[in-house]
Design a protein around this motif. Structure first.
Motif, PDB file in Angstrom:
ATOM      1  N   SER A   1       0.951  -1.154  -0.138  1.00 17.75           N
ATOM      2  CA  SER A   1       0.083  -0.041  -0.007  1.00 17.75           C
ATOM      3  C   SER A   1       0.899   0.984  -0.113  1.00 17.75           C
ATOM      4  O   SER A   1       1.877   1.485   0.841  1.00 17.75           O
TER       5      SER A   1
ATOM      6  N   ASN B   1       0.680   5.646   0.127  1.00 16.13           N
ATOM      7  CA  ASN B   1      -0.186   6.481   0.591  1.00 16.13           C
ATOM      8  C   ASN B   1       0.156   7.796  -0.512  1.00 16.13           C
ATOM      9  O   ASN B   1       1.162   7.872  -1.156  1.00 16.13           O
TER      10      ASN B   1
ATOM     11  N   SER C   1       2.984   1.127   3.538  1.00 20.05           N
ATOM     12  CA  SER C   1       2.245   0.436   4.574  1.00 20.05           C
ATOM     13  C   SER C   1       1.887  -1.202   3.985  1.00 20.05           C
ATOM     14  O   SER C   1       1.872  -1.431   2.773  1.00 20.05           O
TER      15      SER C   1
ATOM     16  N   ASP D   1      -4.243  -0.807   3.127  1.00 17.84           N
ATOM     17  CA  ASP D   1      -4.853   0.471   3.094  1.00 17.84           C
ATOM     18  C   ASP D   1      -5.295   0.845   4.478  1.00 17.84           C
ATOM     19  O   ASP D   1      -5.223   2.053   5.078  1.00 17.84           O
TER      20      ASP D   1
ATOM     21  N   ASN E   1      -3.795  -0.228   7.487  1.00 18.81           N
ATOM     22  CA  ASN E   1      -2.587   0.392   8.143  1.00 18.81           C
ATOM     23  C   ASN E   1      -2.108   1.456   7.782  1.00 18.81           C
ATOM     24  O   ASN E   1      -1.936   2.534   8.439  1.00 18.81           O
ATOM     25  N   GLN E   2      -2.141   1.984   6.516  1.00 21.28           N
ATOM     26  CA  GLN E   2      -1.891   3.035   5.970  1.00 21.28           C
ATOM     27  C   GLN E   2      -2.733   4.334   6.554  1.00 21.28           C
ATOM     28  O   GLN E   2      -2.221   5.353   7.218  1.00 21.28           O
TER      29      GLN E   2
ATOM     30  N   SER F   1      -1.632   5.142  10.064  1.00 20.87           N
ATOM     31  CA  SER F   1      -0.027   5.780  10.120  1.00 20.87           C
ATOM     32  C   SER F   1       0.756   4.682  10.585  1.00 20.87           C
ATOM     33  O   SER F   1       1.688   4.884  11.355  1.00 20.87           O
TER      34      SER F   1
ATOM     35  N   PRO G   1       3.482   2.115   9.806  1.00 21.38           N
ATOM     36  CA  PRO G   1       4.657   1.991   8.397  1.00 21.38           C
ATOM     37  C   PRO G   1       5.025   0.546   8.445  1.00 21.38           C
ATOM     38  O   PRO G   1       4.329  -0.504   9.253  1.00 21.38           O
TER      39      PRO G   1
ATOM     40  N   ASN H   1       9.236   4.641   2.164  1.00 18.97           N
ATOM     41  CA  ASN H   1       8.641   5.458   1.380  1.00 18.97           C
ATOM     42  C   ASN H   1       9.010   5.256   0.171  1.00 18.97           C
ATOM     43  O   ASN H   1      10.193   4.803  -0.058  1.00 18.97           O
TER      44      ASN H   1
END
Length: 372
Positions: free
Chosen positions: A295, A297, A303, A306, A308-309, A312, A314, A327
């Motif tokens: 996933s 963001n 993540s 979705d 967990n995203q 927040s 990670p 990232n």
């Protein structure tokens, strides 16, 4: 309805949501005066161990799911993203879209799953669709339907059909009363209008243009059996509105963001969490989307899923090679891919939402009603 963000609500902060989820469930109005004192939050990893299942770990990467932003033309009551018209600042940039597309290219993932907000409102949306299709990838647009009839977006149905994009569209009921209760007055008939436009382009009848509808319960309950509900949807929508579609997904409401706020406000949070944990189905674990999905963001943060995203959460921080990229901008795509495969998956009490009953994920029920 206003977003939690616009209201300045404490639950607009994912950390506040995590404190609720990790703490003892508060006593709600449904519990009664003689209810037992609340116990600690349910432990998902302990449930796996009790079922003699290993901790979750990612396997092959089949799907890159990308939330391109929280901007949306709607503010649905159950939205775990807390998306809405006021979330204009949280939108994926061209540079981040470039990094995502490069990761898609090197990963070999067969599907680019675009979500939001209303993903179509992001300026990068059409470019990402075209590039992914040029790479031979399957593309999913997680669409709220009403955007397809909104000013400035009325050419979208033709664009999506020309690109062969699968539309996965939220329609929480086949009646206006229940649908509008979640999505706002008039949302149902706007959705029907959009579905008719899509049908006119071949969606729902042409195998190359799949049209998937998504059901989630209006109240704090688990979805009914997916196959039976799909048959009901097909009958009612065809008879009442002349609408056809390919298939139906049933998805359990996640106790995150606005739906978490609703559960707390109505005093049903503890009852709902108990329902999810009591319905834990070990047979659903093998099909969890986090095992084959990465996933991304709107800002490029990575993540496991979705959900967990939105909290927040990670990726797990490190492996034998050191700190793990978190990232899409942290490392070149090939290096990043090598480091995120076979990672341990970060879990929490909300994970019971994906393993309750027949299981639930972005592709609907995981197992049938019998758990087979």
């Amino acid at each position: 309805m206003k977003t939690l963000f616009r209201r300045g609500h404490a639950l607009a902060d994912p950390a506040a949501q995590l404190r609720v989820l990790s703490g003892p469930p508060p006593r709600g109005v449904d519990d009664g005066a003689d209810a037992r004192p609340p116990g600690p939050a349910a432990d998902f990893n302990a449930a796996l161990a009790a079922a003699e299942l290993p901790s979750l770990a990612a396997a092959a990467l089949d799907t890159l799911q990308v939330n391109v932003g929280k901007l949306c033309n709607m503010t649905c009551a159950h939205c775990h993203v807390d998306a809405g018209p006021d979330r204009k600042a949280e939108n994926m940039s061209a540079a981040t879209a470039d990094a995502v597309l490069e990761l898609l290219k090197v990963s070999g993932a067969g599907t680019l799953d675009l979500t939001g907000g209303a993903p179509e409102m992001n300026p990068q949306f059409r470019r990402m669709v075209r590039t992914a299709r040029d790479l031979g990838r399957h593309v999913i647009d997680r669409c709220n339907l009403t955007i397809l009839t909104a000013k400035g977006y009325k050419d979208l149905p033709v664009f999506l059909a020309q690109q062969g994009v699968e539309i996965v569209a939220s329609l929480p009921c086949y009646t206006a009363e229940n649908c509008d209760a979640q999505r706002g007055d008039g949302a149902f008939m706007k959705s029907v209008k959009a579905l008719r436009l899509l049908n006119g382009l071949g969606y729902g009848s042409d195998p190359a243009l799949p049209l998937t509808l998504v059901y989630n319960p209006v109240g704090p309950s688990l979805p009914p059996p997916q196959g039976k509900l799909e048959a009901d949807y097909k009958t009612r929508l065809a008879e009442d509105f002349g609408v056809q579609f390919t298939r139906l997904f049933t998805i359990t409401n996640m106790p995150i963001a606005r739906y978490l706020d609703h559960l707390l406000e109505t005093g049903k949070y503890g009852t709902y969490m108990e329902k999810l944990t009591a319905a834990f189905n070990p047979a659903a674990v093998a099909g969890l989307m986090c095992r084959t999905t990465l996933s991304v963001n709107w800002d490029g943060a990575l993540s496991d899923c979705d959900f967990n995203q939105m909290l927040s959460l990670p990726l797990a921080n490190a492996d034998a090679a050191g700190p793990r990229p978190r990232n899409v901008h942290d490392a070149p795509a090939a290096e990043l891919l090598d480091r995120v495969l076979n990672r341990p998956i970060v879990t929490g009490p909300h994970c019971f939402g994906c393993t309750a009953g027949a299981g639930s994920g972005c592709t609907g029920a995981i197992v049938d009603a019998a758990g087979a």
